[in-house]
Design an enzyme around this catalytic site. Structure first.
Site, PDB file in Angstrom:
ATOM      1  N   PRO A 130       0.825  -1.216   0.000  1.00 26.75           N
ATOM      2  CG  PRO A 130      -0.860  -1.592   1.565  1.00 26.75           C
ATOM      3  CD  PRO A 130       0.429  -2.165   1.044  1.00 26.75           C
ATOM      4  CB  ILE A 159      -1.421  -9.434  -5.205  1.00 28.74           C
ATOM      5  CG1 ILE A 159      -0.561  -8.562  -4.277  1.00 28.74           C
ATOM      6  CG2 ILE A 159      -0.671 -10.708  -5.630  1.00 28.74           C
ATOM      7  CD1 ILE A 159       0.632  -7.875  -4.942  1.00 28.74           C
ATOM      8  CD  GLU A 244       5.892  -8.511 -13.883  1.00 28.03           C
ATOM      9  OE1 GLU A 244       6.830  -8.724 -13.092  1.00 28.03           O
ATOM     10  OE2 GLU A 244       4.794  -8.068 -13.542  1.00 28.03           O
ATOM     11  NE  ARG A 245       9.745  -3.518 -15.776  1.00 27.94           N
ATOM     12  CZ  ARG A 245      10.634  -3.131 -14.873  1.00 27.94           C
ATOM     13  NH1 ARG A 245      11.915  -3.067 -15.180  1.00 27.94           N
ATOM     14  NH2 ARG A 245      10.235  -2.798 -13.656  1.00 27.94           N
ATOM     15  CD  GLN A 338     -13.744  10.746 -30.653  1.00 31.68           C
ATOM     16  OE1 GLN A 338     -13.664  10.456 -29.468  1.00 31.68           O
ATOM     17  NE2 GLN A 338     -14.439  11.779 -31.096  1.00 31.68           N
ATOM     18  CD  GLU A 369       4.896   8.120 -15.429  1.00 31.64           C
ATOM     19  OE1 GLU A 369       4.612   7.018 -14.907  1.00 31.64           O
ATOM     20  OE2 GLU A 369       4.121   8.694 -16.206  1.00 31.64           O
TER      21      GLU A 369
HETATM   22  C1  LIG Z   1      -4.475  -4.257 -11.940  1.00 34.19           C
HETATM   23  C2  LIG Z   1      -3.131  -4.277 -11.283  1.00 34.19           C
HETATM   24  C3  LIG Z   1      -2.469  -5.502 -11.118  1.00 34.19           C
HETATM   25  C4  LIG Z   1      -1.226  -5.535 -10.485  1.00 34.19           C
HETATM   26  N1  LIG Z   1      -0.614  -6.750 -10.247  1.00 34.19           N
HETATM   27  C5  LIG Z   1       0.487  -6.779  -9.440  1.00 34.19           C
HETATM   28  C6  LIG Z   1       1.044  -8.035  -9.027  1.00 34.19           C
HETATM   29  O1  LIG Z   1       0.577  -9.108  -9.420  1.00 34.19           O
HETATM   30  N2  LIG Z   1       2.098  -8.020  -8.158  1.00 34.19           N
HETATM   31  C7  LIG Z   1       2.646  -6.845  -7.713  1.00 34.19           C
HETATM   32  O2  LIG Z   1       3.584  -6.899  -6.929  1.00 34.19           O
HETATM   33  N3  LIG Z   1       2.154  -5.654  -8.115  1.00 34.19           N
HETATM   34  C8  LIG Z   1       1.087  -5.601  -8.951  1.00 34.19           C
HETATM   35  N4  LIG Z   1       0.565  -4.389  -9.335  1.00 34.19           N
HETATM   36  C9  LIG Z   1       1.181  -3.167  -8.816  1.00 34.19           C
HETATM   37  C10 LIG Z   1       1.891  -2.324  -9.866  1.00 34.19           C
HETATM   38  O3  LIG Z   1       3.055  -2.957 -10.314  1.00 34.19           O
HETATM   39  C11 LIG Z   1       2.124  -0.941  -9.197  1.00 34.19           C
HETATM   40  O4  LIG Z   1       0.856  -0.301  -9.146  1.00 34.19           O
HETATM   41  C12 LIG Z   1       3.118  -0.102  -9.958  1.00 34.19           C
HETATM   42  O5  LIG Z   1       4.417  -0.636  -9.873  1.00 34.19           O
HETATM   43  C13 LIG Z   1       3.146   1.357  -9.438  1.00 34.19           C
HETATM   44  O6  LIG Z   1       3.293   1.383  -8.040  1.00 34.19           O
HETATM   45  P1  LIG Z   1       2.271   2.256  -7.161  1.00 34.19           P
HETATM   46  O7  LIG Z   1       0.890   1.906  -7.606  1.00 34.19           O
HETATM   47  O8  LIG Z   1       2.591   2.078  -5.750  1.00 34.19           O
HETATM   48  O9  LIG Z   1       2.526   3.751  -7.601  1.00 34.19           O
HETATM   49  P2  LIG Z   1       3.651   4.715  -6.985  1.00 34.19           P
HETATM   50  O10 LIG Z   1       4.935   3.984  -6.895  1.00 34.19           O
HETATM   51  O11 LIG Z   1       3.109   5.368  -5.789  1.00 34.19           O
HETATM   52  O12 LIG Z   1       3.761   5.788  -8.158  1.00 34.19           O
HETATM   53  C14 LIG Z   1       2.742   6.773  -8.372  1.00 34.19           C
HETATM   54  C15 LIG Z   1       3.124   7.592  -9.597  1.00 34.19           C
HETATM   55  O13 LIG Z   1       4.395   8.207  -9.381  1.00 34.19           O
HETATM   56  C16 LIG Z   1       5.239   7.906 -10.464  1.00 34.19           C
HETATM   57  N5  LIG Z   1       6.620   7.785 -10.013  1.00 34.19           N
HETATM   58  C17 LIG Z   1       7.122   7.006  -9.019  1.00 34.19           C
HETATM   59  N6  LIG Z   1       8.453   7.127  -8.958  1.00 34.19           N
HETATM   60  C18 LIG Z   1       8.812   7.997  -9.942  1.00 34.19           C
HETATM   61  C19 LIG Z   1      10.054   8.520 -10.414  1.00 34.19           C
HETATM   62  N7  LIG Z   1      11.224   8.139  -9.872  1.00 34.19           N
HETATM   63  N8  LIG Z   1      10.038   9.389 -11.435  1.00 34.19           N
HETATM   64  C20 LIG Z   1       8.876   9.776 -12.005  1.00 34.19           C
HETATM   65  N9  LIG Z   1       7.663   9.309 -11.626  1.00 34.19           N
HETATM   66  C21 LIG Z   1       7.642   8.416 -10.603  1.00 34.19           C
HETATM   67  C22 LIG Z   1       4.735   6.593 -11.017  1.00 34.19           C
HETATM   68  O14 LIG Z   1       5.130   6.435 -12.357  1.00 34.19           O
HETATM   69  C23 LIG Z   1       3.254   6.762 -10.874  1.00 34.19           C
HETATM   70  O15 LIG Z   1       2.759   7.478 -11.973  1.00 34.19           O
HETATM   71  C24 LIG Z   1      -0.637  -4.317 -10.026  1.00 34.19           C
HETATM   72  C25 LIG Z   1      -1.295  -3.107 -10.231  1.00 34.19           C
HETATM   73  C26 LIG Z   1      -2.528  -3.076 -10.835  1.00 34.19           C
HETATM   74  C27 LIG Z   1      -3.227  -1.756 -10.983  1.00 34.19           C
END
Ligand SMILES: Cc1cc2nc3c(=O)[nH]c(=O)nc-3n(C[C@H](O)[C@H](O)[C@H](O)COP(=O)(O)OP(=O)(O)OC[C@H]3O[C@@H](n4cnc5c(N)ncnc54)[C@H](O)[C@@H]3O)c2cc1C
Length: 381
Positions: A130, A159, A244-245, A338, A369
């Site tokens: 979180p 997850i 993964e990517r 659209q 990012e």
């Molecule tokens: C549907 C879904 C499925 C997922 N499945 C998995 C899974 O199976 N396992 C798992 O571990 N995770 C999973 N994720 C998590 C996903 O990988 C994260 O949401 C993602 O890595 C971004 O982390 P965050 O949501 O905490 O955003 P944050 O890290 O809080 O980032 C918020 C924003 O800030 C930007 N930001 C952060 N750091 C920088 C920087 N240095 N420079 C510029 N911008 C920055 C980010 O790009 C983003 O736009 C899932 C997410 C979703 C929505």
């Protein structure tokens, strides 16, 4: 332009994947949407058809294929139906599998891999918390040694497969003073006391996917469930994020191209002012741009896949493929909405669902990012 990375064996496998999608997934899709998961029966059916253990050695019940193109063919066919299918299967077969195959002991492999291949053991990976996902090194879940066990405390969120998984690879901090070098991976299994799941999260898109919160309150994890070396988890994750990517990049384009093709059919039929809407120059040019950008992106992704086959794909090229295809996918799908007009905004239309499903591709598995940050670093900036 004909894609040249697949041979007859890949195309024959594509037929098997298509048949599975048409016979088993497509008829049940509305049920999967209502349930926010596609259910154990589908996992078991995939196992029965040999679709889950492609990269798992034969001695553990898999196909033992050292060729990522087979997995990517499956991912492409799943994405064409809905993005959620390739996401959930990809997490199990393409993200978690390399950790189990490369890092597990023989005893662990014997314990988990046969059921991994049959679909009896569904897997997930819990990195994001979180408090943050982009900065993995800052994760807060802890594991403290207690005799032969580890005591796990913390939580994970977003997850994929989290609600239905029987085994979750959980990244936890084991040596706080060592920062990124103090993270370990644990296999947390369903039923371990203190391991609880939250609700299936209500997302903007991908309703077929189960995406959940996970909670760990004094979960006693035996040392036999440590994956690889203690304190090496961060390195393991960084090494495997490339795979993964690439999976994401392939899915992004396949998903977008399918809807683009459906849109091309729609604009040939739909009329306004007495002519097909696709024949207006503005729309024709827009579609020409979309087809060009998706095909040019495909050429780069296919080149990356061939590098992956040769085990020499760099994390930076995978990052380029991941963010660029997410961008192209979102542009293509927005334009398709659209072109469908008001119908494009109705969730009963595939184009609307695809548009909703795609939004996350710029966020997950390393946001756009973060991908640009990796590429920028490689430029010495
Ligand atoms: C549907 C879904 C499925 C997922 N499945 C998995 C899974 O199976 N396992 C798992 O571990 N995770 C999973 N994720 C998590 C996903 O990988 C994260 O949401 C993602 O890595 C971004 O982390 P965050 O949501 O905490 O955003 P944050 O890290 O809080 O980032 C918020 C924003 O800030 C930007 N930001 C952060 N750091 C920088 C920087 N240095 N420079 C510029 N911008 C920055 C980010 O790009 C983003 O736009 C899932 C997410 C979703 C929505």
């Amino acid at each position: 332009m004909k894609r040249t990375l697949f041979d007859d064996d890949h195309e024959a496998f594509r037929d098997t994947c298509r048949a599975f999608v048409d016979r088993h997934l497509r008829p049940a899709q509305e049920k999967h949407i209502a349930n926010h998961e596609f259910g154990r029966d589908m996992w078991l059916e995939m196992g029965k058809q040999g679709l889950l253990g492609l990269s798992i050695p034969e001695e553990y019940g898999g196909s033992g294929v050292d060729d990522p193109r087979f997995s990517l063919v499956l991912a492409e066919e799943l994405s064409k139906l809905a993005f959620a299918y390739s996401s959930c299967v990809g997490i199990h077969s393409d993200c978690v599998a390399p950790y189990l195959v490369d890092l597990c002991t023989t005893e662990q492999k014997e314990r988990w891999l046969p059921r991994f291949c049959t679909g009896e053991l569904v897997t997930a990976i819990g990195m994001t918390e979180p408090s943050g996902g982009s900065d993995l090194a800052a994760l807060k879940t802890t594991a403290v040694r207690d005799g032969d066990d580890w005591i796990l405390n913390g939580s994970k969120t977003f997850i994929t497969n989290g609600y239905s998984a029987d085994l979750v690879l959980v990244a936890a901090r084991t040596s706080p003073e060592k920062k990124a070098r103090g993270i370990t991976l644990f296999a947390v299994e369903a039923g371990m006391p203190g391991f609880e799941r939250g609700r299936k999260l209500d997302k903007v898109g991908q309703p077929e996917a189960d995406t959940s919160e996970l909670f760990f309150a004094d979960v006693r994890v035996p040392a036999a469930n440590v994956i690889g070396e203690v304190d090496s988890g961060f390195v393991y994750m960084m090494q495997r994020l490339t795979t993964e990517r690439m999976g994401s990049a392939v899915n992004n384009l396949s998903h977008a191209r399918q809807i683009l093709d459906e849109t091309l059919e729609y604009v040939r039929e739909r009329k306004a002012f007495g002519q097909p809407i696709g024949s207006f120059q503005a729309n024709k040019f827009r579609l020409a741009e979309l087809v060009t950008s998706s095909e040019v992106a495909q050429a780069f992704v296919d080149a990356c896949v061939l590098e992956q086959v040769e085990h020499r794909l760099t994390p930076v090229d995978a990052a380029k493929a991941k963010w660029w295809t997410a961008q192209v996918q979102n542009e293509v799908l927005d334009a398709c909405v659209q072109l469908y007009g008001g119908y494009g905004y109705m969730t009963e239309y595939r184009v609307a669902r695809a548009w909703q499903d795609a939004r996350v591709s710029r966020i997950w598995a390393g946001s756009n990012e973060i991908m640009k940050e990796l590429i920028g670093r490689d430029l010495g900036l």
